[in-house]
Design a protein around this motif. Structure first.
Motif, PDB file in Angstrom:
ATOM      1  N   ALA A 334       1.078  -1.252   0.103  1.00 39.26           N
ATOM      2  CA  ALA A 334      -0.012  -0.451  -0.120  1.00 39.26           C
ATOM      3  C   ALA A 334       0.894   1.410  -0.179  1.00 39.26           C
ATOM      4  O   ALA A 334       1.977   1.761   0.316  1.00 39.26           O
ATOM      5  N   MET A 335       0.208   2.798  -0.912  1.00 39.48           N
ATOM      6  CA  MET A 335       1.373   3.285  -0.097  1.00 39.48           C
ATOM      7  C   MET A 335      -0.023   4.571   0.194  1.00 39.48           C
ATOM      8  O   MET A 335      -0.931   4.843  -0.609  1.00 39.48           O
ATOM      9  N   MET A 336       0.395   5.813   0.992  1.00 33.38           N
ATOM     10  CA  MET A 336      -0.179   7.320   0.991  1.00 33.38           C
ATOM     11  C   MET A 336       0.768   8.611   0.441  1.00 33.38           C
ATOM     12  O   MET A 336       1.892   8.089   0.032  1.00 33.38           O
ATOM     13  N   ILE A 337       0.216   8.919  -0.540  1.00 36.29           N
ATOM     14  CA  ILE A 337       0.177  10.461  -1.357  1.00 36.29           C
ATOM     15  C   ILE A 337      -0.053  11.421  -0.875  1.00 36.29           C
ATOM     16  O   ILE A 337      -1.182  11.408  -0.655  1.00 36.29           O
ATOM     17  N   ASP A 338       1.079  11.743  -0.427  1.00 46.16           N
ATOM     18  CA  ASP A 338       0.875  13.095  -0.086  1.00 46.16           C
ATOM     19  C   ASP A 338       1.067  14.436  -0.992  1.00 46.16           C
ATOM     20  O   ASP A 338       1.296  14.055  -2.077  1.00 46.16           O
ATOM     21  N   ASP A 339       0.305  15.692  -0.312  1.00 43.60           N
ATOM     22  CA  ASP A 339       0.335  16.546  -1.452  1.00 43.60           C
ATOM     23  C   ASP A 339       0.623  18.235  -0.842  1.00 43.60           C
ATOM     24  O   ASP A 339      -0.138  19.146  -0.523  1.00 43.60           O
ATOM     25  N   VAL A 340       1.994  17.977  -0.495  1.00 44.23           N
ATOM     26  CA  VAL A 340       2.380  19.445   0.498  1.00 44.23           C
ATOM     27  C   VAL A 340       3.169  20.387  -0.582  1.00 44.23           C
ATOM     28  O   VAL A 340       3.526  19.854  -1.605  1.00 44.23           O
ATOM     29  N   CYS A 341       2.219  21.510  -0.677  1.00 42.48           N
ATOM     30  CA  CYS A 341       3.018  22.375  -1.310  1.00 42.48           C
ATOM     31  C   CYS A 341       3.835  23.909  -0.835  1.00 42.48           C
ATOM     32  O   CYS A 341       3.848  24.238   0.410  1.00 42.48           O
ATOM     33  N   VAL A 342       4.878  24.093  -1.146  1.00 39.66           N
ATOM     34  CA  VAL A 342       6.442  24.317   0.221  1.00 39.66           C
ATOM     35  C   VAL A 342       6.498  25.803  -0.988  1.00 39.66           C
ATOM     36  O   VAL A 342       6.605  25.185  -2.408  1.00 39.66           O
ATOM     37  N   PRO A 343       6.868  27.310  -0.717  1.00 43.57           N
ATOM     38  CA  PRO A 343       7.140  28.282  -1.020  1.00 43.57           C
ATOM     39  C   PRO A 343       8.473  27.955  -1.807  1.00 43.57           C
ATOM     40  O   PRO A 343       9.307  26.276  -1.556  1.00 43.57           O
ATOM     41  N   ARG A 344       9.211  27.836  -3.992  1.00 41.20           N
ATOM     42  CA  ARG A 344       9.759  27.237  -4.355  1.00 41.20           C
ATOM     43  C   ARG A 344      11.539  27.627  -3.955  1.00 41.20           C
ATOM     44  O   ARG A 344      12.018  26.190  -3.337  1.00 41.20           O
ATOM     45  N   ALA A 345      11.506  28.003  -2.967  1.00 37.27           N
ATOM     46  CA  ALA A 345      13.071  28.404  -2.201  1.00 37.27           C
ATOM     47  C   ALA A 345      12.666  27.791  -1.416  1.00 37.27           C
ATOM     48  O   ALA A 345      14.251  27.217  -0.481  1.00 37.27           O
ATOM     49  N   ALA A 402       2.993  18.591   8.551  1.00 29.90           N
ATOM     50  CA  ALA A 402       3.791  19.720   9.310  1.00 29.90           C
ATOM     51  C   ALA A 402       5.247  20.491   9.095  1.00 29.90           C
ATOM     52  O   ALA A 402       5.240  21.731   9.474  1.00 29.90           O
ATOM     53  N   LEU A 403       5.742  19.498   8.711  1.00 30.93           N
ATOM     54  CA  LEU A 403       7.179  20.155   7.564  1.00 30.93           C
ATOM     55  C   LEU A 403       6.631  21.230   6.722  1.00 30.93           C
ATOM     56  O   LEU A 403       7.274  22.190   7.205  1.00 30.93           O
ATOM     57  N   GLY A 404       5.291  20.719   6.025  1.00 31.03           N
ATOM     58  CA  GLY A 404       5.575  21.942   4.819  1.00 31.03           C
ATOM     59  C   GLY A 404       4.882  22.749   5.253  1.00 31.03           C
ATOM     60  O   GLY A 404       4.959  24.242   4.591  1.00 31.03           O
ATOM     61  N   LEU A 405       3.833  23.317   6.756  1.00 25.06           N
ATOM     62  CA  LEU A 405       3.188  24.162   7.247  1.00 25.06           C
ATOM     63  C   LEU A 405       4.881  24.727   7.954  1.00 25.06           C
ATOM     64  O   LEU A 405       4.324  26.473   7.695  1.00 25.06           O
ATOM     65  N   ALA A 406       5.367  24.049   8.803  1.00 26.00           N
ATOM     66  CA  ALA A 406       6.541  24.838   9.011  1.00 26.00           C
ATOM     67  C   ALA A 406       7.239  25.553   8.082  1.00 26.00           C
ATOM     68  O   ALA A 406       7.644  27.265   8.413  1.00 26.00           O
ATOM     69  N   LEU A 407       7.245  24.991   7.001  1.00 23.31           N
ATOM     70  CA  LEU A 407       7.752  26.247   5.581  1.00 23.31           C
ATOM     71  C   LEU A 407       7.175  26.415   5.117  1.00 23.31           C
ATOM     72  O   LEU A 407       8.342  27.290   4.228  1.00 23.31           O
ATOM     73  N   GLY A 408       6.524  27.096   5.759  1.00 22.33           N
ATOM     74  CA  GLY A 408       5.407  28.198   4.797  1.00 22.33           C
ATOM     75  C   GLY A 408       4.919  27.674   3.802  1.00 22.33           C
ATOM     76  O   GLY A 408       4.388  28.736   2.780  1.00 22.33           O
ATOM     77  N   GLY A 409       3.866  26.791   3.759  1.00 24.04           N
ATOM     78  CA  GLY A 409       3.268  25.716   3.168  1.00 24.04           C
ATOM     79  C   GLY A 409       1.958  26.104   3.351  1.00 24.04           C
ATOM     80  O   GLY A 409       1.252  25.799   3.836  1.00 24.04           O
ATOM     81  N   THR A 410       1.645  24.502   2.525  1.00 23.75           N
ATOM     82  CA  THR A 410       0.032  24.104   2.394  1.00 23.75           C
ATOM     83  C   THR A 410      -0.602  22.878   2.395  1.00 23.75           C
ATOM     84  O   THR A 410       0.540  22.393   1.903  1.00 23.75           O
ATOM     85  N   ILE A 411      -1.478  22.093   3.344  1.00 26.44           N
ATOM     86  CA  ILE A 411      -1.370  20.938   3.168  1.00 26.44           C
ATOM     87  C   ILE A 411      -1.566  20.369   1.868  1.00 26.44           C
ATOM     88  O   ILE A 411      -1.593  18.895   1.872  1.00 26.44           O
ATOM     89  N   THR A 412      -2.442  20.964   0.845  1.00 20.86           N
ATOM     90  CA  THR A 412      -2.630  20.465  -0.148  1.00 20.86           C
ATOM     91  C   THR A 412      -2.788  21.251  -1.325  1.00 20.86           C
ATOM     92  O   THR A 412      -3.186  22.260  -1.443  1.00 20.86           O
ATOM     93  N   GLY A 413      -1.848  21.127  -2.523  1.00 17.62           N
ATOM     94  CA  GLY A 413      -1.659  21.868  -3.412  1.00 17.62           C
ATOM     95  C   GLY A 413      -3.014  21.704  -4.374  1.00 17.62           C
ATOM     96  O   GLY A 413      -3.336  22.660  -5.367  1.00 17.62           O
ATOM     97  N   GLU A 414      -3.217  20.268  -4.296  1.00 19.65           N
ATOM     98  CA  GLU A 414      -4.148  19.828  -5.926  1.00 19.65           C
ATOM     99  C   GLU A 414      -4.912  18.782  -5.304  1.00 19.65           C
ATOM    100  O   GLU A 414      -5.813  18.230  -6.504  1.00 19.65           O
ATOM    101  N   HIS A 415      -4.506  18.203  -4.345  1.00 20.47           N
ATOM    102  CA  HIS A 415      -5.550  16.624  -3.402  1.00 20.47           C
ATOM    103  C   HIS A 415      -6.697  17.083  -3.063  1.00 20.47           C
ATOM    104  O   HIS A 415      -7.886  15.978  -3.020  1.00 20.47           O
TER     105      HIS A 415
END
Length: 456
Positions: A334-345, A402-415
């Motif tokens: 099985a696999m879980m596909i995450d979808d975290v979007c962060v600033p490119r930098a 949690a890592l994505g949010l800490a880096l200024g991102g969002t929990i989902t970019g498209e899913h």
């Protein structure tokens, strides 16, 4: 209770539209998400018209029955999962392309139209519908609107929300609402159209969409660059975007994903490659653009840069990226596909952090990413039959968010959020944001019948 509801549904629908056989109903009970609760529907309705949808919603209102809208069920967040006693409202039979207007460059479609079918149809008129989710051969436009879907070309052409000009929506009480426009410009009133995009069926049921089209671009030319580290590849991404280049595709695969693809398809990629960047251009002179980007990749530490000579060779180069998820599927049950979007930098920090999480939990986690958008897809591979490993998979999934949010991102970019990420949405929005969004939901759906339990 269920008998009365089913009798009322059948009173305004063709006999074949209402499904109650337990085995058939079970087949419509969930999408492709892991770790998301699934209930048993009272019935499945295969709607074929706006009037069918209106009848379902009026019946649901009269009987206080929850309604779960569905497209092709290719979603990855549990947003289409049934709950006990609900009406599953499938829109896949509403699959007509109603109009293609080459002057105003719009298409008018029903929600069950498959993304790839629309793309091919408008292509015959020299036009394109750019949003192209990976599941474009199966996913529907209604589902794309519901989740705010993206795709490989978003780095240049944007996501679904930027192409939805207007909608027809059946509200919770059965009323029909028309939003937006079909003109090139229009700013009258609140932008209710944009509000529905990404709402995951919690505000209303989309029954018709007016979509913006673009002239079909030239065939793209691609390039592959190999790197000794994810950090070097991410530095190249930043350099490419900072230099003003506008690729039609800029994708990244980490070392774990590369090795999985190598093992499955014998691609012949060096085992020393820890990251691979794929870039493409559909400009007037793509070869020149690729040469310039290739120089930037070399300066960032690429060990090899391979530009394609023609479109056929480009497709060969991009095949590795298309095989990513299939190859990672072979690693575990099985696999879980995450979808975290962060600033490119922050892309390099995101990939390094995911590698640390992989080591911490003792799991294989491969990352493929729409690198030009900063949209990462960490794929957690685990044995679904091992309770301890499944628990570690879920915990690692949460740490990645949690890592994505800490880096200024969002929990989902498209899913989307669905069931899987509802607790994390509250963390991202904060108490005031959640309160206001719940208030919006109450205006459109005061009885809480539309896809209850999703998002919040």
């Amino acid at each position: 209770m269920h008998d009365e509801l089913i009798t009322a549904l059948r009173g305004g629908l063709p006999p074949e539209a209402v499904l109650t056989d337990p085995d058939v109903v079970a087949a419509y009970s969930q999408d492709m998400a892991s770790f998301s609760a699934v209930g048993t529907p009272a019935a499945v309705v295969l709607a074929r018209s706006t009037e069918d949808v209106q009848h379902v919603m009026r019946t649901a209102t009269a009987h206080r029955a929850p309604v779960v809208p569905q497209g092709a069920r290719t979603g990855l967040s549990g947003g289409a999962n049934a709950m006990d006693g609900c009406i599953v409202l499938s829109l896949v039979k509403m699959d007509r392309i109603l109009e293609i207007d080459t002057v105003d460059r719009i298409a008018v479609v029903e929600p069950g139209v498959v993304n790839a079918v629309l793309s091919r149809a408008v292509g015959e008129h020299g036009l394109s519908y750019p949003p192209d989710p990976s599941s474009w051969e199966q996913c529907t436009i209604g589902g794309n609107i519901g989740t705010g879907a993206g795709g490989l070309c978003c780095v240049k052409y944007g996501v679904t929300a930027e192409y939805v000009l207007g909608l027809e929506v059946v509200l919770a009480d059965g009323r029909l609402l028309t939003t937006g426009r079909r003109t090139a410009k229009g700013v009258a009133g609140y932008d209710l159209t944009r509000l529905f995009v990404g709402s995951e069926g919690t505000l209303g049921i989309v029954v018709k969409a007016v979509l913006a089209l673009r002239p079909a671009p030239p065939r793209q030319l691609a390039m592959v660059a190999e790197f000794p580290s994810a950090a070097a590849a991410c530095a190249a991404v930043c350099s490419i975007m900072e230099s003003g280049h506008v690729p039609s595709l800029l994708e990244l695969m980490d070392g774990t994903t590369i090795r999985a693809v190598n093992a499955m398809a014998n691609m012949g990629l060096p085992e020393t490659t820890e990251a691979m960047l794929l870039a493409a251009f559909d400009t007037a002179d793509p070869a020149a653009d690729l040469a310039a980007v290739g120089e930037l990749c070399t300066a960032a530490g690429a060990t090899d840069v391979v530009p394609a000579e023609d479109s056929a060779e480009s497709e060969m180069l991009l095949q590795a990226r298309r095989l990513s998820l299939t190859a990672l599927e072979t690693i575990s049950t099985a696999m879980m596909i995450d979808d975290v979007c962060v600033p490119r930098a922050k892309l390099g920090e995101m990939l390094d952090g995911v590698a640390d999480i992989s080591a911490k939990f003792g799991l294989t986690i491969g990352v493929c990413a729409h690198a030009g958008d900063g949209n990462t897809h960490p794929v957690v591979c685990f044995d679904a039959h091992d309770p301890d490993e499944a628990l570690r998979a879920r915990e690692s999934f949460d740490e990645i968010m949690a890592l994505g949010l800490a880096l200024g991102g969002t929990i989902t970019g498209e899913h989307g959020v669905g069931l899987l990420k509802k607790d994390w949405l509250a963390r991202e929005l904060g108490p005031t944001g959640v309160e206001l969004q719940r208030g919006v939901k109450a205006v459109f759906d005061p009885l809480g019948l539309l896809n209850p339990g999703k998002l919040f």
